[in-house]
Design a protein around this motif. Structure first.
Motif, PDB file in Angstrom:
ATOM      1  N   ALA A 240     -44.050 -31.558  20.462  1.00 52.73           N
ATOM      2  CA  ALA A 240     -43.792 -32.979  20.927  1.00 52.73           C
ATOM      3  C   ALA A 240     -43.265 -33.907  19.985  1.00 52.73           C
ATOM      4  O   ALA A 240     -42.315 -34.688  20.099  1.00 52.73           O
ATOM      5  N   GLU A 241     -43.976 -33.707  18.660  1.00 55.62           N
ATOM      6  CA  GLU A 241     -43.570 -34.518  17.451  1.00 55.62           C
ATOM      7  C   GLU A 241     -41.929 -34.379  17.250  1.00 55.62           C
ATOM      8  O   GLU A 241     -41.343 -35.260  16.963  1.00 55.62           O
ATOM      9  N   ALA A 242     -41.428 -33.282  17.379  1.00 57.33           N
ATOM     10  CA  ALA A 242     -39.971 -32.794  17.043  1.00 57.33           C
ATOM     11  C   ALA A 242     -39.164 -33.753  18.131  1.00 57.33           C
ATOM     12  O   ALA A 242     -38.142 -34.155  17.751  1.00 57.33           O
ATOM     13  N   VAL A 243     -39.456 -33.615  19.438  1.00 57.45           N
ATOM     14  CA  VAL A 243     -38.754 -34.143  20.473  1.00 57.45           C
ATOM     15  C   VAL A 243     -39.123 -35.480  20.167  1.00 57.45           C
ATOM     16  O   VAL A 243     -37.665 -36.341  20.339  1.00 57.45           O
ATOM     17  N   ALA A 244     -39.798 -36.137  19.845  1.00 58.13           N
ATOM     18  CA  ALA A 244     -39.956 -37.552  19.665  1.00 58.13           C
ATOM     19  C   ALA A 244     -39.062 -37.945  18.385  1.00 58.13           C
ATOM     20  O   ALA A 244     -38.603 -39.109  18.643  1.00 58.13           O
ATOM     21  N   GLU A 245     -38.900 -37.165  17.350  1.00 59.79           N
ATOM     22  CA  GLU A 245     -38.161 -37.258  16.239  1.00 59.79           C
ATOM     23  C   GLU A 245     -36.685 -37.514  16.983  1.00 59.79           C
ATOM     24  O   GLU A 245     -35.761 -38.368  16.374  1.00 59.79           O
ATOM     25  N   VAL A 246     -36.367 -36.315  17.688  1.00 57.25           N
ATOM     26  CA  VAL A 246     -35.002 -36.485  18.329  1.00 57.25           C
ATOM     27  C   VAL A 246     -34.714 -37.790  18.987  1.00 57.25           C
ATOM     28  O   VAL A 246     -33.811 -38.140  18.970  1.00 57.25           O
ATOM     29  N   ARG A 247     -35.611 -38.233  19.668  1.00 64.42           N
ATOM     30  CA  ARG A 247     -35.598 -39.474  20.438  1.00 64.42           C
ATOM     31  C   ARG A 247     -35.421 -40.670  19.663  1.00 64.42           C
ATOM     32  O   ARG A 247     -34.619 -41.516  19.861  1.00 64.42           O
ATOM     33  N   ARG A 248     -36.063 -40.601  18.537  1.00 65.24           N
ATOM     34  CA  ARG A 248     -35.950 -41.825  17.479  1.00 65.24           C
ATOM     35  C   ARG A 248     -34.580 -41.672  16.945  1.00 65.24           C
ATOM     36  O   ARG A 248     -33.793 -42.768  16.771  1.00 65.24           O
ATOM     37  N   MET A 249     -34.055 -40.634  16.694  1.00 65.65           N
ATOM     38  CA  MET A 249     -32.640 -40.416  16.245  1.00 65.65           C
ATOM     39  C   MET A 249     -31.388 -40.701  17.211  1.00 65.65           C
ATOM     40  O   MET A 249     -30.453 -41.414  16.686  1.00 65.65           O
ATOM     41  N   THR A 250     -31.928 -40.742  18.546  1.00 61.87           N
ATOM     42  CA  THR A 250     -30.757 -40.881  19.405  1.00 61.87           C
ATOM     43  C   THR A 250     -30.922 -42.254  20.072  1.00 61.87           C
ATOM     44  O   THR A 250     -30.155 -42.626  20.927  1.00 61.87           O
ATOM     45  N   GLY A 251     -32.115 -42.675  19.878  1.00 60.99           N
ATOM     46  CA  GLY A 251     -32.400 -44.085  20.509  1.00 60.99           C
ATOM     47  C   GLY A 251     -33.043 -44.087  21.852  1.00 60.99           C
ATOM     48  O   GLY A 251     -32.670 -45.064  22.454  1.00 60.99           O
ATOM     49  N   GLN A 252     -33.469 -42.830  22.210  1.00 58.47           N
ATOM     50  CA  GLN A 252     -33.753 -42.743  23.591  1.00 58.47           C
ATOM     51  C   GLN A 252     -35.494 -42.934  23.798  1.00 58.47           C
ATOM     52  O   GLN A 252     -36.097 -42.908  22.816  1.00 58.47           O
ATOM     53  N   GLN A 253     -35.584 -43.365  24.991  1.00 62.29           N
ATOM     54  CA  GLN A 253     -37.020 -43.727  25.350  1.00 62.29           C
ATOM     55  C   GLN A 253     -37.652 -42.481  25.870  1.00 62.29           C
ATOM     56  O   GLN A 253     -37.234 -41.663  26.099  1.00 62.29           O
ATOM     57  N   SER A 254     -39.063 -42.557  26.149  1.00 59.26           N
ATOM     58  CA  SER A 254     -39.585 -41.202  26.796  1.00 59.26           C
ATOM     59  C   SER A 254     -38.783 -40.909  28.148  1.00 59.26           C
ATOM     60  O   SER A 254     -38.311 -41.689  28.761  1.00 59.26           O
ATOM     61  N   ALA A 255     -38.972 -39.716  28.344  1.00 59.01           N
ATOM     62  CA  ALA A 255     -38.211 -39.063  29.425  1.00 59.01           C
ATOM     63  C   ALA A 255     -39.035 -39.345  30.649  1.00 59.01           C
ATOM     64  O   ALA A 255     -38.592 -39.210  31.750  1.00 59.01           O
ATOM     65  N   LEU A 256     -40.410 -39.809  30.360  1.00 62.27           N
ATOM     66  CA  LEU A 256     -41.166 -40.082  31.674  1.00 62.27           C
ATOM     67  C   LEU A 256     -41.064 -41.315  32.265  1.00 62.27           C
ATOM     68  O   LEU A 256     -41.003 -42.293  31.618  1.00 62.27           O
ATOM     69  N   VAL A 257     -41.051 -41.211  33.629  1.00 61.80           N
ATOM     70  CA  VAL A 257     -41.210 -42.567  34.332  1.00 61.80           C
ATOM     71  C   VAL A 257     -42.611 -42.826  34.790  1.00 61.80           C
ATOM     72  O   VAL A 257     -43.232 -42.158  35.378  1.00 61.80           O
ATOM     73  N   VAL A 258     -43.091 -43.934  34.103  1.00 59.33           N
ATOM     74  CA  VAL A 258     -44.613 -44.102  34.293  1.00 59.33           C
ATOM     75  C   VAL A 258     -44.802 -44.579  35.716  1.00 59.33           C
ATOM     76  O   VAL A 258     -44.244 -45.390  36.367  1.00 59.33           O
ATOM     77  N   LYS A 259     -45.767 -44.015  36.234  1.00 63.56           N
ATOM     78  CA  LYS A 259     -46.172 -44.132  37.709  1.00 63.56           C
ATOM     79  C   LYS A 259     -47.084 -45.187  38.071  1.00 63.56           C
ATOM     80  O   LYS A 259     -47.980 -45.435  37.074  1.00 63.56           O
ATOM     81  N   GLY A 260     -47.014 -45.925  38.887  1.00 64.70           N
ATOM     82  CA  GLY A 260     -47.843 -47.069  39.292  1.00 64.70           C
ATOM     83  C   GLY A 260     -49.241 -46.773  39.921  1.00 64.70           C
ATOM     84  O   GLY A 260     -49.367 -45.656  40.259  1.00 64.70           O
TER      85      GLY A 260
END
Length: 267
Positions: free
Chosen positions: A247-267
């Motif tokens: 999870a931390e590794a993928v979060a690092e990739v997201r920071r490096m690529t400027g991407q947000q979380s892959a999840l769409v938060v449900k209402g």
């Protein structure tokens, strides 16, 4: 067959040709027309015509008249071009290699390909003498950690399209997909990763954790995973070490690529 195959714009011959290319696996030592027909459900006479055409175009090759077919140079070139077009893969490479070395797991990226999850890039731990999964390996959607991560990251609209594409399948399986999606979404929000546990796994000998990632240059999420043999990677080790590290590794990739979380938060 996808739900939109009834559309007048849908080219069935092209779809069948691509289905033949998808029939090949990394472990195959070539396939004959009969084997291709059995794997794809396409009648053997039709397979014969399509393999002849694919050979003529360079997407398949065979050395002799009665030799088996193998993927050809045109298919290889197309795959390399596709891989090179996704910048996030190269950005993620050093991060995933460090994770593989630190945890002794095979780290990889998988994407949805037709009705399975396809391993498209993998990083082996340094000095590893064995390999339990390889590029080109296809995993079931509903019994793999990668498939669970993919489902958990789908928005309501994306999931509706997913169900429509599988409308020819039993209602109980479609209901199972919905339950898996809900469970995966909750696990990813709470823990940062998801997995398929115990007897629900498609393979008793392989265990894995997975995290979804949503690239800007793809229309749907992909899954990063860390896997090993069940003997080397217990559920406890996933929860205490490998899952959080992935999870931390993928979060690092997201920071490096400027991407947000892959999840769409449900209402």
């Amino acid at each position: 067959m996808p739900a939109d195959s009834s559309d007048k714009r849908f080219a069935n011959t092209l779809a069948r040709g691509l289905t033949i290319l998808r029939a090949f696996r990394p472990t195959d030592d070539g396939l004959g027309n009969l084997e291709i027909s059995e794997r794809t459900g396409i009648p053997r006479p039709t397979v014969s015509r399509l393999t002849f055409t694919l050979c003529a175009l360079g997407y398949l090759t065979h050395g002799r008249r009665h030799d088996k077919y193998r993927l050809g140079p045109a298919a290889l070139a197309l795959g390399n071009i596709a891989a090179a077009s996704f910048a996030f893969v190269e950005i993620a490479s050093p991060v995933m290699q460090r994770l593989a070395d630190a945890t002794g797991t095979l780290t990889a990226i998988s994407i949805k390909d037709d009705r399975r999850m396809l391993l498209t890039r993998a990083w082996r731990p340094v000095n590893s003498s064995s390999i339990w999964l390889d590029v080109g390996y296809r995993m079931p959607l509903h019994t793999s950690s990668s498939g669970k991560a993919y489902l958990g990251a789908l928005s309501d609209e994306e999931f509706a399209r997913f169900l429509e594409s599988r409308g020819d399948e039993p209602e109980d399986l479609l209901a199972e997909f919905a339950a898996i999606r809900t469970a995966a979404h909750g696990e990813i929000l709470a823990e940062g990763y998801t997995q398929v546990r115990g007897e629900d796994r498609f393979s008793e000998t392989i265990n894995a954790a997975a995290v979804p990632y949503r690239p800007s240059d793809l229309g749907e999420p992909v899954a990063f995973l860390a896997s090993s043999t069940s003997q080397q990677l217990s559920d406890q080790r996933i929860s205490e070490e490998v899952g959080p590290a992935l999870a931390e590794a993928v979060a690092e990739v997201r920071r490096m690529t400027g991407q947000q979380s892959a999840l769409v938060v449900k209402g």
